[in-house]
Enzyme design. Sequence first.
Site, PDB file in Angstrom:
ATOM      1  N   ASP A  12       0.742  -1.292   0.121  1.00 43.70           N
ATOM      2  CA  ASP A  12      -0.073   0.014  -0.004  1.00 43.70           C
ATOM      3  C   ASP A  12       0.964   1.190  -0.097  1.00 43.70           C
ATOM      4  OD1 ASP A  12      -2.292   1.481   0.056  1.00 43.70           O
ATOM      5  OD2 ASP A  12      -2.611   1.540   2.327  1.00 43.70           O
ATOM      6  N   HIS A  29       2.967   3.607  -8.969  1.00 42.81           N
ATOM      7  CA  HIS A  29       2.819   2.333  -9.467  1.00 42.81           C
ATOM      8  C   HIS A  29       3.923   1.468  -9.931  1.00 42.81           C
ATOM      9  CE1 HIS A  29      -1.313   2.381  -7.978  1.00 42.81           C
ATOM     10  NE2 HIS A  29      -1.732   3.247  -9.001  1.00 42.81           N
ATOM     11  N   LEU A 123      11.344 -20.427  -4.155  1.00 40.18           N
ATOM     12  CA  LEU A 123      10.190 -19.717  -3.715  1.00 40.18           C
ATOM     13  C   LEU A 123       8.972 -19.585  -4.386  1.00 40.18           C
ATOM     14  CD1 LEU A 123       9.158 -17.071  -1.850  1.00 40.18           C
ATOM     15  CD2 LEU A 123       9.939 -15.602  -3.720  1.00 40.18           C
TER      16      LEU A 123
END
Length: 253
Positions: A12, A29, A123
């Site tokens: 956020d 962004h 991962l």
Amino acid sequence: MSLPAHVAIVMDGNGRWAKNKGLPRSAGHKAGIDALRATVRHSVRRGIKILTVYVFSSENWQRPDAEVGLLIELFMASLNDEMDELNSNNVRLKFIGDISAFPDKLQELVCSAARNTAGNGGLQLVIAINYGGRGEIVSACKKLFIELHAQGRNAADITEQALRSHLDLPDYPDLFIRTGGELRVSNFLLWQLAYTEMYFSDVYWPDFDTAEFERALASYVRRQRRFGRTSEQLVGTSTNALRGICRDGNGKV
């Protein structure tokens, strides 16, 4: 306590980061993508097994059309640009959420990315896109109902474990991180976060660097996870064993 096996992040603050710098939201962004790339790399270095990130929520459709379009374009470009590095780092992609609402080209790209990294054993990077925790639980209930009805079973066969098997993400995060100074989970992994340790950072996501990630990890390591038990009961019991109790549904957790 050892490092978390599974970290979930609400990324956020991109827009506020850009506003503070006098930049368009699009710049925030784009900077957020750089922060995610760095976070994935550090997760690989630290041996974290699963990293789940909230990329686009089911509520994000309420944003201006231009911003939604930009987010979709950036997501598609990132999948294309990062594929080689993901494979070189042995990262496997998994996507949760309803991708059917997106353009066909994005749906094809998502399926291709998951397929092209399926053989990687390092991962697992879980991308939550057009995802909402409430919707996930409702969808799981519907799937379980259909399954039980087809088998001639009834409500007595509805269990936490049975419902969990129909969730988009059956894994439980050990550590939840939210950046940007907000103190809420925002409809993210509502079922899965029941016993997750929380870490809230005032840092906007584009500024979430390795040092801030390490602060979050250090905060987790200092905590005692009891899963409903007392401190005295934990003596001689490993965190992994307690995590297994929570995940397998054995015990009052």
